[in-house]
Design a protein around this motif. Structure first.
Motif, PDB file in Angstrom:
ATOM      1  N   GLY A 671       3.401   0.056   1.234  1.00  0.00           N
ATOM      2  CA  GLY A 671       2.378   1.109   1.099  1.00  0.00           C
ATOM      3  C   GLY A 671       2.037   1.687  -0.436  1.00  0.00           C
ATOM      4  N   SER A 729      -1.262   6.560   8.567  1.00  0.00           N
ATOM      5  CA  SER A 729      -1.281   5.119   8.896  1.00  0.00           C
ATOM      6  C   SER A 729      -2.593   4.623   9.549  1.00  0.00           C
ATOM      7  CB  SER A 729      -0.151   5.217  10.039  1.00  0.00           C
ATOM      8  OG  SER A 729      -0.498   5.680  11.220  1.00  0.00           O
ATOM      9  N   SER A 730      -3.024   3.682   9.586  1.00  0.00           N
ATOM     10  CA  SER A 730      -4.215   3.199  10.445  1.00  0.00           C
ATOM     11  C   SER A 730      -4.563   3.817  11.681  1.00  0.00           C
ATOM     12  CB  SER A 730      -4.155   1.835  10.382  1.00  0.00           C
ATOM     13  OG  SER A 730      -4.079   0.937   9.311  1.00  0.00           O
ATOM     14  N   ARG A 759      -2.541   3.830   4.796  1.00  0.00           N
ATOM     15  CA  ARG A 759      -1.594   2.598   4.572  1.00  0.00           C
ATOM     16  C   ARG A 759      -1.025   1.989   5.846  1.00  0.00           C
ATOM     17  NH1 ARG A 759      -3.961   3.003   0.446  1.00  0.00           N
ATOM     18  NH2 ARG A 759      -3.264   2.848  -1.648  1.00  0.00           N
ATOM     19  N   ASP A 760      -0.606   0.829   6.088  1.00  0.00           N
ATOM     20  CA  ASP A 760       0.052   0.440   7.095  1.00  0.00           C
ATOM     21  C   ASP A 760       1.734   0.737   7.286  1.00  0.00           C
ATOM     22  OD1 ASP A 760      -2.430  -0.737   8.165  1.00  0.00           O
ATOM     23  OD2 ASP A 760      -2.258  -2.555   7.219  1.00  0.00           O
ATOM     24  N   THR A 768       4.140   3.139  13.612  1.00  0.00           N
ATOM     25  CA  THR A 768       2.655   2.971  13.204  1.00  0.00           C
ATOM     26  C   THR A 768       2.008   4.272  13.166  1.00  0.00           C
ATOM     27  OG1 THR A 768       2.259   2.681  15.725  1.00  0.00           O
ATOM     28  CG2 THR A 768       2.608   0.745  14.374  1.00  0.00           C
ATOM     29  N   THR A 936       5.206  -5.399  10.691  1.00  0.00           N
ATOM     30  CA  THR A 936       4.231  -6.368  10.174  1.00  0.00           C
ATOM     31  C   THR A 936       4.310  -7.544  10.690  1.00  0.00           C
ATOM     32  OG1 THR A 936       6.226  -6.971   8.521  1.00  0.00           O
ATOM     33  CG2 THR A 936       4.755  -5.197   7.590  1.00  0.00           C
TER      34      THR A 936
END
Length: 985
Positions: A671, A729-730, A759-760, A768, A936
């Protein structure tokens, strides 16, 4: 004596058909060829026989480790039956609980266990215990919250064999014990005695049914001989007491101690006189040494039969109609089978690739011998030798050498790998030996079907491929295409199954899918056939302009390369198959290493992580930065319980220094972001800090969050400008949006943040859900570092721990000892199964063996052409060719074939990896722990440049070096010096 044959040609008398003198003569005239063939067969048979045994060894070791790591409470077969019914007379109920009846039932239960499931009698046991715990009346027992301690009475067999008294003696029953007995003897373990203040001579009273309490006198304190053995760990309460926290409806939690009193097996009937609902049990521990991976399906069937099948019916017939069997062994076996299903096909790819190269080398050896003896065999056929007799003689000649060599190779494999079934090893060695025996006779049979001394030229540029060859090549093309499509389709379906929760592995498939495992080999075969067909075209194109050059070396070398024999397809096939297998294998090993490295970085965020529950000492970052091998230290202030707004949910929050943290994120690939977008403005820092004041004044002195109905909140007295930027995070960004909202920290302070970056992944926090903000925007207390992310090429774990220990030990403000974790140690955690490590070793050995066979194939090809090249140089030397020109000629002649093999190997390896990558998931072999997979996704296969180019360059360098060496050696021979045409060089 000769007599004419039936066809009018001279033939051999029947008494001359003895082949022994002929074989002895052939072996005497060519001892070097016989020894070389013996060594080749012996080495190949040894590798072929050792491979299945090595695979079986690491698979069995992996299964046993999986069972041992699952612990006895999960893997033991727990057979339990309730107490005999009240409708049964009391004497019969007591008899059913006595040791003799329990032992007979135990033996009958053992007889119901189906093979291959085996029970370890040394760790298996049986006994009687109360299902409901009994409350002890003694007030001297510890009562943490005022609740009396409770006891579990167990009369388990084998106490004397599995423990030794440290004080007192083992309990005895004395006279016959019945349900009405008022006092019995018991023992406790040292841990139970220490935690419950029990001593030898103590008396513990437990409730009884319709009479005075049962008195249990402690006669001994015992020490387990094997505390981690199944005897004690299947029921941990027997060894270690537990502090029980029953569920409560608010208020302070209440706790009480629960311990076990170990009775003599003869005292088991006394449990019928207590309200504890005594139950009989038989604990059967599987013997790990008897578990084998090839019996995995039968093991699962045996366990399923005991749980709810014919085995359970037999167990109930041997014990009680209400007996039940429970175990998690079937889940352990299923988990291991899933891991093996992802590992085994990858090893099959290496096995097929190496096996294919070895087969090609054996065929090349037979062909080399047949070509070397072409004139001799053609002369024998011309003089009347029958095709059958000639083939029989060649077969016997080869068998005399190959059979003892194959036997020696098999014996060597059995000695090197002294484990596993011998049947597969014998079959593999026998197959290699038979192939070696048949290579020469079959080649001679094909080449000398027709009688003739001189054959037509078999140059690659002049011989047209036959229809049979075209059909065979098209068949292989169809098989390779089907294998690749099947593999890619299986990968897609596996991904889909996983997405729907069906547990699809997405790997190469089952172990029986040999076509899919042969896909890389088939790709190499097709590439070799295609390149051999296309090989003459560029040589013809280059020969014309080369002919107009002043020197003759270039034109002559191209003409010689274009007239290469059609037998070049075998060495090219061996080289391409080996290079494809090496590229694929190197990519697999590189992908496994990358997956483990990435998983370790995802968990730690850097090369090392120093973390504590409280604040770290202020001097620790500088001390760590001065440690050898450390390049940079990034302090973090992590609050795992930051609560947005007035809700009860928590979000992990990390305060960072934007500049250093941005460099870390970019270096780790987790990220990356512009540092300037995360910096808090001075106004924001001033308005949102003040943690100390808010901590003192409580809620009134802190910023109040008002829910405006749209999921965001505004800080009291602040504004949108006062909110500090945050990286989220998302999942967090979708939950809270981009409007400012308040976060309540554990120290009582509030901070208002606004998500500006999404960012993931991020180094500070795995998972997460995370928020990253500038530490300058936090208060003094909240901004104190709790974690250090350390980067460096060679971080020393010992030096880092020493620095951390010295700093935390000397700092009085350190709230907790720091935990130090290194990426290398985290990476090693993913290889905790012998199945993975063994598969990697076998895979690497197979790739190395394939590479060795490829080099051998190249040497055989050059040896076959050596006499012709030596004669050519000798003739050309008589016409004035210099030594340097001779070297250039041989190097340039070998260069096109070497370039063809190298370029074809690179392209074929790259194509194989790219074509097969969508269907291959390396997660099973890379990450041992189920939760070790990176967020991921799975560990994917990708091309490894080193695996592609290094073997190809090695082939190119080896071919040119051998050609130059041959020219140098030929130039030094006396015959060449005699034929030299006056050159002084």
């Amino acid at each position: 004596m000769r007599r004419p044959g039936s066809d009018g040609r001279p033939g051999f008398r029947r008494r001359d058909h003895s082949v022994a003198p002929w074989i002895r003569t052939r072996l005497r005239t060519a001892p070097g060829a016989a020894v070389a063939l013996a060594l080749l067969v012996m080495a190949t048979a040894c590798l072929a026989a050792a491979f299945p045994r090595a695979v079986e060894r690491y698979e069995d070791a992996g299964l046993r480790r999986a069972v041992l790591d699952a612990t006895a409470p999960r893997t033991s077969l727990q057979v339990s039956a309730p107490q005999p019914g009240n409708y049964i007379p009391q004497p019969e109920r007591e008899t059913a609980l006595r040791p003799e009846s329990m032992r007979k039932a135990y033996e009958r239960v053992l007889n119901t266990i189906e093979r291959p499931l085996a029970v370890d009698p040394g760790q298996s046991t049986y006994g009687v215990r109360n299902v409901n715990n009994l409350e002890a009346a003694e007030t001297w027992l510890p009562m943490p919250s005022g609740l009396p301690a409770q006891m579990s009475l167990a009369a388990q067999s084998g106490l004397a064999e599995h423990s030794r008294p440290s004080a007192g003696r083992l309990p005895r029953a004395g006279s016959t014990v019945t349900a009405a007995t008022r006092e019995v003897e018991a023992a406790v373990t040292t841990e139970t005695a220490e935690r419950l203040d029990i001593k030898v001579g103590s008396v513990i009273h437990v409730p009884a049914v319709e009479r005075d309490p049962l008195a249990v006198r402690i006669t001994g304190i015992v020490v387990p001989r094997d505390p981690e053995g199944a005897y004690w760990t299947t029921q941990p309460l027997l060894r270690t007491p537990s502090l029980i926290r029953p569920p409560t409806q608010g208020g302070e939690p209440e706790t009480y101690w629960l311990g076990a009193l170990l009775l003599s097996p003869d005292a088991a009937p006394v449990l019928l006189g207590t309200p504890g609902e005594p139950a009989r049990y038989w604990l059967l521990t599987p013997d790990p040494a008897a578990l084998t991976a090839h019996d995995l399906s039968r093991l699962g069937s045996a366990v399923a039969s005991l749980e709810s099948g014919p085995g359970l019916v037999k167990v109930r017939a041997s014990t009680d109609a209400d007996t039940g069997v429970s175990t998690d062994l079937d889940e352990v076996l299923a988990s291991y089978a899933e891991l093996r299903s992802g590992v085994r096909p990858l090893v099959s790819v290496a096995a097929f690739g190496t096996g294919a190269v070895a087969v090609v080398v054996l065929l090349m050896a037979g062909r080399l011998t047949a070509d070397r003896r072409r004139t001799e065999l053609a002369l024998l056929r011309a003089r009347g030798a029958s095709l059958r007799g000639l083939t029989r003689r060649l077969l016997t000649e080869t068998a005399v050498v190959a059979l003892p060599a194959g036997a020696l190779g098999l014996a060597g494999a059995l000695l090197v790998v002294p484990y596993g079934r011998a049947s597969y090893a014998v079959g593999a060695a026998l197959a290699v030996t038979l192939l070696a025996c048949a290579a020469l006779p079959v080649r001679a049979l094909a080449a000398h079907r027709a009688v003739g001394v001189h054959g037509a030229r078999e140059d690659l540029a002049s011989v047209r491929p036959s229809r049979r060859r075209t059909i065979a090549e098209l068949t292989l093309l169809v098989l390779a295409s089907a294998a690749v499509l099947a593999l890619r389709g299986r990968g897609t379906s596996g991904t889909s199954d996983e997405a729907h929760g069906s547990g699809g592995s997405g790997d190469l498939g089952g172990s029986g899918d040999q076509l899919v495992a042969m896909a890389p080999v088939l790709i190499g075969v097709i590439a070799a056939l295609v390149l051999v067909r296309l090989y003459p075209l560029p040589l013809r194109w280059l020969a014309r302009p080369a002919g107009r050059l002043r020197g003759a070396i270039g034109h002559l070398s191209l003409a010689r390369a274009g007239r290469t024999s059609v037998s070049t397809v075998l060495p090219l096939l061996a080289l391409l198959t080996a290079l494809t297998t090496a590229a694929f294998g190197g990519s697999v090993l590189a992908g496994v290493a990358d997956a483990r490295d990435r998983a370790a970085v995802l968990n730690l965020g850097a090369d090392a992580r120093v973390e504590a529950e409280g604040a770290l000492p202020a001097t620790l970052p500088e001390r760590v930065r001065s440690t050898p091998g450390v390049r940079e230290v990034t302090p973090l202030s992590i609050a795992y319980e930051a609560k947005p707004g007035a809700g009860v949910e928590s979000v992990p929050l990390a305060g960072v220094d934007p500049e250093g943290y941005a460099r870390l994120a970019d270096r780790t690939g987790l990220g990356a972001f512009p540092a300037g977008e995360l910096k808090a403005s001075p106004a924001g820092a001033t308005s949102t800090s003040g943690a100390e004041g808010s901590a003192k004044s409580g809620e009134g002195g802190s910023a109040k969050a008002d829910d405006d109905g749209d999921g965001s909140a505004k800080a009291g007295g602040g504004s949108a400008k006062a909110a500090i930027p945050a990286l989220a995070s998302s999942a967090v960004a979708d939950r809270y949006g981009t409007r400012p909202f308040s976060l309540r920290l554990a120290d009582g302070s509030d901070v208002t943040v606004r998500i500006t970056l999404v960012r993931d992944l991020t180094p500070a926090l795995p998972g997460t859900d995370f928020l990253i903000v500038d530490r300058a925007g936090l208060g003094t207390v909240a901004a104190r570092p709790t974690t250090l992310l350390v980067t460096g090429d060679e971080v020393s774990g010992a030096a880092l721990r020493k620095a951390v220990s010295a700093s935390t030990g000397a700092d009085a403000d350190a709230t907790a000892r720091a935990d130090v974790r290194l990426r290398s140690e985290e990476r090693a955690r993913y290889v905790d199964s012998p199945l993975q490590s063994g598969a990697e070793r076998v895979y690497a050995a197979a790739v190395a063996a394939g590479s060795g066979y490829a080099v051998l194939a190249l040497l055989l090809a050059l040896v076959r052409a050596a006499p012709e090249r030596a004669a050519l140089l000798a003739r050309l030397r008589t016409m004035g060719l210099t030594r340097s020109q001779g070297r250039r000629l041989l190097v340039l002649e070998a260069l096109p074939q070497a370039l063809l093999a190298a370029a074809g190997g690179v392209l074929t390896g790259w194509a194989a990896v790219r074509l097969l990558a969508p269907g291959i998931d390396l997660t099973s072999i890379a990450l041992a722990t189920p939760g070790g997979a990176p967020p991921t996704g799975t560990a994917a296969l990708h091309t490894d440049p080193a695996s592609l180019f290094l073997p190809a360059l090695t082939v190119l360098l080896l071919a040119t070096t051998i050609a130059a060496g041959q020219a140098w050696w030929t130039g030094r021979r006396g015959s060449v010096r005699e034929l030299r045409a006056g050159d002084s060089r």
